[in-house]
Design a protein around this motif. Sequence first.
Motif, PDB file in Angstrom:
ATOM      1  N   ASN A 189      -9.109   1.262  -5.460  1.00 33.46           N
ATOM      2  CA  ASN A 189      -8.648   1.202  -4.069  1.00 33.46           C
ATOM      3  C   ASN A 189      -9.233   2.304  -3.191  1.00 33.46           C
ATOM      4  O   ASN A 189      -9.581   2.072  -2.035  1.00 33.46           O
ATOM      5  CB  ASN A 189      -7.121   1.282  -4.023  1.00 33.46           C
ATOM      6  N   LYS A 193     -13.373  -0.561  -0.111  1.00 33.49           N
ATOM      7  CA  LYS A 193     -12.512  -1.245   0.849  1.00 33.49           C
ATOM      8  C   LYS A 193     -12.309  -2.709   0.464  1.00 33.49           C
ATOM      9  O   LYS A 193     -11.288  -3.307   0.803  1.00 33.49           O
ATOM     10  CB  LYS A 193     -13.115  -1.133   2.245  1.00 33.49           C
ATOM     11  N   TYR A 197      -8.637  -4.276  -0.214  1.00 33.01           N
ATOM     12  CA  TYR A 197      -8.202  -5.501   0.460  1.00 33.01           C
ATOM     13  C   TYR A 197      -7.765  -6.555  -0.554  1.00 33.01           C
ATOM     14  O   TYR A 197      -6.735  -7.205  -0.385  1.00 33.01           O
ATOM     15  CB  TYR A 197      -9.346  -6.043   1.316  1.00 33.01           C
ATOM     16  N   THR A 200      -4.331  -5.317  -2.075  1.00 37.52           N
ATOM     17  CA  THR A 200      -3.175  -5.116  -1.193  1.00 37.52           C
ATOM     18  C   THR A 200      -2.960  -6.238  -0.177  1.00 37.52           C
ATOM     19  O   THR A 200      -1.883  -6.328   0.411  1.00 37.52           O
ATOM     20  CB  THR A 200      -3.306  -3.790  -0.418  1.00 37.52           C
ATOM     21  N   SER A 201      -3.971  -7.105   0.005  1.00 43.26           N
ATOM     22  CA  SER A 201      -3.832  -8.175   1.000  1.00 43.26           C
ATOM     23  C   SER A 201      -3.981  -9.568   0.407  1.00 43.26           C
ATOM     24  O   SER A 201      -3.381 -10.519   0.908  1.00 43.26           O
ATOM     25  CB  SER A 201      -4.870  -7.996   2.119  1.00 43.26           C
ATOM     26  N   ASN A 205       0.984  -8.580  -0.613  1.00 43.00           N
ATOM     27  CA  ASN A 205       1.149  -8.574   0.844  1.00 43.00           C
ATOM     28  C   ASN A 205       1.646  -7.209   1.290  1.00 43.00           C
ATOM     29  O   ASN A 205       2.717  -7.068   1.875  1.00 43.00           O
ATOM     30  CB  ASN A 205       2.121  -9.675   1.265  1.00 43.00           C
ATOM     31  N   GLU A 206       0.848  -6.168   0.988  1.00 37.70           N
ATOM     32  CA  GLU A 206       1.226  -4.804   1.314  1.00 37.70           C
ATOM     33  C   GLU A 206       0.573  -4.317   2.604  1.00 37.70           C
ATOM     34  O   GLU A 206       1.184  -3.625   3.413  1.00 37.70           O
ATOM     35  CB  GLU A 206       0.830  -3.869   0.171  1.00 37.70           C
ATOM     36  N   LYS A 207      -0.732  -4.663   2.768  1.00 35.52           N
ATOM     37  CA  LYS A 207      -1.496  -4.185   3.921  1.00 35.52           C
ATOM     38  C   LYS A 207      -2.373  -5.308   4.441  1.00 35.52           C
ATOM     39  O   LYS A 207      -2.442  -6.386   3.864  1.00 35.52           O
ATOM     40  CB  LYS A 207      -2.375  -2.983   3.517  1.00 35.52           C
ATOM     41  N   ASN A 208      -3.053  -5.018   5.543  1.00 33.82           N
ATOM     42  CA  ASN A 208      -3.998  -5.981   6.093  1.00 33.82           C
ATOM     43  C   ASN A 208      -5.255  -5.234   6.538  1.00 33.82           C
ATOM     44  O   ASN A 208      -5.641  -5.253   7.699  1.00 33.82           O
ATOM     45  CB  ASN A 208      -3.383  -6.759   7.249  1.00 33.82           C
ATOM     46  N   THR A 209      -5.882  -4.563   5.589  1.00 34.20           N
ATOM     47  CA  THR A 209      -7.044  -3.714   5.872  1.00 34.20           C
ATOM     48  C   THR A 209      -8.318  -4.453   5.484  1.00 34.20           C
ATOM     49  O   THR A 209      -8.951  -4.129   4.490  1.00 34.20           O
ATOM     50  CB  THR A 209      -6.956  -2.394   5.092  1.00 34.20           C
TER      51      THR A 209
END
Length: 316
Positions: A189, A193, A197, A200-201, A205-209
Motif C-alpha cells: 500500500n 498507488k 487502490y 482499499t477501493s 470500501n475504505e478509500k477512493n484513492t
Amino acid sequence: MKLIKQGIFMVEISKPFTREEAMQHAIDCTKCRDEEATRKDLDNYSQALEQLERTGSEFHGDSIVALKSEISKLENWLESDALKSGNYPIGIDRLMTELIEWRSVVYAIDETDFNDGLFNKSAFFAQWAVGAVYAINAIIGKMVNQNSQDNSLRKLWNKVYIFIKRDGFADKSEINALTTNFNGERFKNDGSKVILYRNTSIAHNEKNTQPKWSDVDEDLRILTRAWALITSWCSYGLFNSLRCNEVAFMGLEKHFTPEQMNQLYLKRLEYLGRIRAWGMHPIGHNLNPDDIKPLDLNKTYSLFGGNGPTITTHLV
C-alpha cells in the motif's frame, strides 16, 4: 518450504529446483490452461509433429518424442476433472496479455480528443470505462499477490530468478532490483498507488484513492520486464497472439469515422510499442524515443524478441 536471503529480504522457494525443473515450472505457470487455449496448443503441436514426421524421424527423433509427450499431456488435460470443474489457475501469460489489452485500448481512447464525451455521456460506455479501471488494477494485484496459493508473477519470479541470474540472461544488478521490488515495499500500500487502490477501493470500501495512469504504467513496466525475462529464458514460444486492432475496437465503428478509427489503432500500436520497449530493456534504463517505436503495420511481431506473444497489426 525453503527461505533464501536476497539482500535484506527472505525469499520463499518451495523446494530446491534444478535448472530444467525451473524452466518446466515457468512454462506450467505462464501458459494458458483453459479449454480453448489447450485445444489451440494441441492443434499447433500436432501440426508441428506432422511436419517433423514428414521430413524423417532419423533427423528429428528427440523433437518428435518431446512433441508426442506434450500432445499426450494436453489430451489428458482436456479429459481431466480439474479442467472440467475449473480447478486450475489462469496462466500468467493470459493475465498479462489481458492487462496489456485493457491498458492499450484505454491509452488509445485517452490520447485521442474526438470521442466528445462518449465514455461519460453513455451509461454503457461509462460502465465499460469503470470496468477497465477495475480489471487493470485487479490483474496487477494478482500478479504481485503474496499468497502462497496464488499463481502470481511474484511467486514465479522468486522460484526462477536464481537460474536466470546464473545463466547470465540479464544483469545481476537488475535481477536483484526486480527481486527487491517484488519482495520489499514496492508492491504494498505504501509503495504502489495501484495496490493501495486495489486493496482499499476494489477489494474493500475504505478509500477512493484512484491512481493516475502514470502510476499504473510505473507498475506495469516492472511486471512486463520480469515477465519478458521469464518467458524468453524458458524458451517457450507462445502461440496465442494479442488481438488485432479491428477486434480490440470492435463496436466503435458506428461512433467514429474511419479516419478516427485509424487514429485509435495507431495510438494503441504506440502503447504496444512502449510495452515492447519495457520488456526488452532493463528497468533502470532511461528509454529514449529510439527505444519506443510504434509497431509497424502489416507485420507479425514477437513482442519481446525471440520468444513471446505475437501481434499482427494493420489499418482498415
